[in-house]
Design an enzyme around this catalytic site. Structure first.
Site, mmCIF file in Angstrom:
data_model
loop_
_atom_site.group_PDB
_atom_site.id
_atom_site.type_symbol
_atom_site.label_atom_id
_atom_site.label_comp_id
_atom_site.label_asym_id
_atom_site.label_seq_id
_atom_site.Cartn_x
_atom_site.Cartn_y
_atom_site.Cartn_z
ATOM 1 N N HIS A 161 0.851 -1.188 0.000
ATOM 2 C CA HIS A 161 0.000 0.000 0.000
ATOM 3 C C HIS A 161 0.890 1.242 0.000
ATOM 4 O O HIS A 161 2.021 1.185 0.491
ATOM 5 C CB HIS A 161 -0.855 0.054 1.284
ATOM 6 C CG HIS A 161 -1.966 -0.942 1.332
ATOM 7 N ND1 HIS A 161 -2.089 -1.848 2.352
ATOM 8 C CD2 HIS A 161 -3.021 -1.152 0.511
ATOM 9 C CE1 HIS A 161 -3.169 -2.586 2.146
ATOM 10 N NE2 HIS A 161 -3.751 -2.191 1.034
ATOM 11 N N CYS A 248 -2.626 1.014 9.865
ATOM 12 C CA CYS A 248 -3.679 0.103 9.371
ATOM 13 C C CYS A 248 -4.695 -0.265 10.439
ATOM 14 O O CYS A 248 -5.793 -0.715 10.127
ATOM 15 C CB CYS A 248 -3.071 -1.210 8.875
ATOM 16 S SG CYS A 248 -1.567 -1.034 7.975
#
Ligand code: CIR
Length: 253
Positions: A161, A248
């Site tokens: 990511h 996250c």
């Protein structure tokens, strides 16, 4: 300035989470302890934290950052590129409705995981990755534009990511590593470069002036402190085993 956060407790199935690492399987009990400390840290930094129950059906559901983007004007429910994660968005609308009147959604054929989205004021950098496609990035950019915010695409080659390799520390400062070093998209920012062997710590988390850094990355800590930030170190070793970083584990807004 953040006031709220949403976290989801880790599921016992966490050990089945998607991973590219060779660090072994996470220990559920240690992960739960680490998650508790993470939540307490957010509270200590002044956030009101809503804790959602674990969702055993989805091993990666603790990584709640990926399934929604919380902006100042609206929340956006994502459409994860990882098909095994798609169902994680079920039920999130009701949770977000407690905080937002406007809730947008990424739809087919777009895919987007919000770990690919870095907010820097009213700009949102959007990583194009294996999880977030052009259509997803374009949908998000169009949504943001409706509320006076801007989306900027950042093509990725290696990172899972975008935020696996970058964090915004506010005050026009960003922390970068690896393929995100020396990129034209970030010209104009004060850049703190994380050493290659500490790349995991490029995912650190600014909360109202303090930066939460993962345990075990002393050089990055020194650099962040030298730039004038208070720091808090927490251990998230069990989440790292399934490719998860500090950011996250929560939605912040
Ligand atoms: C996954 O591969 O989707 C999870 N095991 C890790 C997600 C990490 N999330 C993030 O970087 N925002």
């Amino acid at each position: 300035m953040f006031r709220n956060a949403i976290v989801r407790k880790p599921a016992f199935s966490l050990k089945e989470g998607l991973t590219t690492s060779d660090l072994g399987k996470p220990d559920y009990y240690l992960a739960s302890e680490q998650h508790k400390l993470y939540t307490e840290t957010l509270i200590r930094l002044g956030l009101k934290v809503k804790v959602l129950p674990e969702n055993e059906l989805f091993p990666d559901s603790v990584f709640i950052e990926d399934i929604a983007l919380c902006t100042q004007s609206c929340a956006v429910i994502t459409r994860p590129g990882a098909t095994t994660r798609r169902g994680e968005t079920d039920g999130i609308r009701e949770v977000l409705e407690e905080f937002y009147t406007i809730i947008e959604e990424i739809i087919y054929p777009g895919t987007l995981e919000a770990g690919d989205v870095m907010m820097a004021g009213d700009k949102f950098f959007i990583g194009i990755s294996d999880r977030t496609n052009e259509a997803g990035a374009e949908q998000l950019t169009a949504i943001l534009a409706r509320y006076g915010m801007k989306g900027i695409k950042v093509p990725l080659k290696k990172l899972l990511h975008l935020k696996s390799g970058i964090s915004c520390l506010e005050n026009n400062t960003i922390l970068v590593c690896g393929e995100l070093t020396n990129r034209s998209e970030f010209a104009g920012y004060n850049i703190i470069v994380v050493d290659e062997d500490e790349c995991y710590a490029a995912n650190s988390l600014w909360i109202n002036g303090t930066v939460i850094i993962p345990h075990g990355f002393p050089e990055t800590r020194k650099k962040i402190e030298k730039a004038g930030y208070e720091t808090i170190i927490i251990d998230v070793s069990e989440f790292r085993k399934v490719d998860g970083g500090i950011s996250c584990l929560s939605l912040r807004f």
